[in-house]
Scaffold this motif. Sequence first.
Motif, PDB file in Angstrom:
ATOM      1  N   GLU A 219       0.622  -1.086   0.061  1.00 34.55           N
ATOM      2  CA  GLU A 219       0.137  -0.069  -0.118  1.00 34.55           C
ATOM      3  C   GLU A 219       0.975   1.227   0.062  1.00 34.55           C
ATOM      4  O   GLU A 219       1.928   1.402   0.625  1.00 34.55           O
ATOM      5  CB  GLU A 219      -0.734   0.030   1.219  1.00 34.55           C
ATOM      6  N   LEU A 220       0.475   2.299  -0.738  1.00 35.68           N
ATOM      7  CA  LEU A 220       1.160   3.578  -0.761  1.00 35.68           C
ATOM      8  C   LEU A 220       0.198   4.707  -0.181  1.00 35.68           C
ATOM      9  O   LEU A 220      -1.122   4.493  -0.026  1.00 35.68           O
ATOM     10  CB  LEU A 220       1.453   4.108  -2.159  1.00 35.68           C
ATOM     11  N   THR A 221       0.501   5.597   0.644  1.00 34.42           N
ATOM     12  CA  THR A 221      -0.279   6.542   0.953  1.00 34.42           C
ATOM     13  C   THR A 221      -0.645   7.525   0.115  1.00 34.42           C
ATOM     14  O   THR A 221      -0.094   7.545  -1.003  1.00 34.42           O
ATOM     15  CB  THR A 221       0.433   7.664   2.164  1.00 34.42           C
ATOM     16  N   ILE A 222      -1.694   8.398   0.023  1.00 29.31           N
ATOM     17  CA  ILE A 222      -2.072   9.196  -1.128  1.00 29.31           C
ATOM     18  C   ILE A 222      -0.925  10.094  -1.455  1.00 29.31           C
ATOM     19  O   ILE A 222      -0.645  10.273  -2.831  1.00 29.31           O
ATOM     20  CB  ILE A 222      -3.130  10.100  -0.653  1.00 29.31           C
ATOM     21  N   LEU A 223      -0.040  10.635  -0.628  1.00 33.13           N
ATOM     22  CA  LEU A 223       0.936  11.402  -0.882  1.00 33.13           C
ATOM     23  C   LEU A 223       2.264  10.665  -1.733  1.00 33.13           C
ATOM     24  O   LEU A 223       2.712  11.231  -2.784  1.00 33.13           O
ATOM     25  CB  LEU A 223       1.595  12.177   0.283  1.00 33.13           C
ATOM     26  N   GLU A 224       2.365   9.574  -1.297  1.00 36.73           N
ATOM     27  CA  GLU A 224       3.528   8.631  -1.628  1.00 36.73           C
ATOM     28  C   GLU A 224       2.923   8.472  -3.448  1.00 36.73           C
ATOM     29  O   GLU A 224       3.844   8.462  -4.046  1.00 36.73           O
ATOM     30  CB  GLU A 224       3.640   7.408  -0.930  1.00 36.73           C
ATOM     31  N   ASN A 225       1.867   8.028  -3.395  1.00 35.97           N
ATOM     32  CA  ASN A 225       1.231   7.821  -4.759  1.00 35.97           C
ATOM     33  C   ASN A 225       1.441   8.706  -5.643  1.00 35.97           C
ATOM     34  O   ASN A 225       1.698   8.748  -6.655  1.00 35.97           O
ATOM     35  CB  ASN A 225      -0.339   7.185  -4.482  1.00 35.97           C
ATOM     36  N   ARG A 226       0.929  10.127  -5.138  1.00 39.94           N
ATOM     37  CA  ARG A 226       1.062  11.274  -6.000  1.00 39.94           C
ATOM     38  C   ARG A 226       2.489  11.588  -6.576  1.00 39.94           C
ATOM     39  O   ARG A 226       2.774  11.941  -7.733  1.00 39.94           O
ATOM     40  CB  ARG A 226       0.866  12.610  -5.395  1.00 39.94           C
ATOM     41  N   ILE A 227       3.509  11.471  -5.648  1.00 44.71           N
ATOM     42  CA  ILE A 227       4.916  11.630  -5.961  1.00 44.71           C
ATOM     43  C   ILE A 227       5.383  10.433  -6.899  1.00 44.71           C
ATOM     44  O   ILE A 227       5.925  10.812  -8.030  1.00 44.71           O
ATOM     45  CB  ILE A 227       5.863  11.267  -4.487  1.00 44.71           C
TER      46      ILE A 227
END
Length: 231
Positions: free
Chosen positions: A155-163
């Motif tokens: 799983e990625l956090t939303i911010l990690e996903n955006r980056i």
Amino acid sequence: MDKDITVAVIEDDENLRFLISHRLQTERYKVVQAGNGDEAEELILSVQPDIVLLDWMLPGKEGIDVCRSVRNKGFEHIIIMMTAKSQDVDKIDAYSHGITDYITKPFNMDVLVAMIDNKVRFFVPKNANKDVYVFGSTEHHPQIHSLIRDGKKIELTILENRILLHFLQNMGKEITREELMEVVWGYSSNVNTRTLDMHVVRLRKKIESNPDKPTYLQTVRGLGYKFVNEE
């Protein structure tokens, strides 16, 4: 020409719902609306909109519960959470794997439209390949903010996903910290670069076999970062 894209605007504040809906219609999106959580769930499941703009605080069912419920019932399209409280963002990261992205109120309508246009550009075409990015033996599935490696889901956090998504869309390009912060937090961000670097460190732990000597997410000294995929 009308865009063949339907956006569901789920917001209990009638004025705001009208403003968002009106602006999206002038941008040639088709719009459906609901003002509470129970109606919203019914609407999302029956209409299957391409994008859902979902308010966090709703009468009836809260936005996060609506999101979880429609995901459990097989809804796979984009859900953007609108939240008035910045501290809720941490809860979204921690507890909800069903949200594609979020925007914090009050937001600028141009920023909202730019975000939706971006999602349409990268995700809405009904082409499965667009939804998956591959580097090394890892697949990135941005819509469910997850990585798949050796059959395991990370799983990625939303911010990690955006980056990560921004890097994968700009493979090999040197990206400044300022550009990255604008992509991740938006135009009015007053986040400092150390916070960004912390998120990059966490992301490296998920994507690199040796985070201290990154193969993919490399530091460009004095500038920012670049993502390299060399097999």
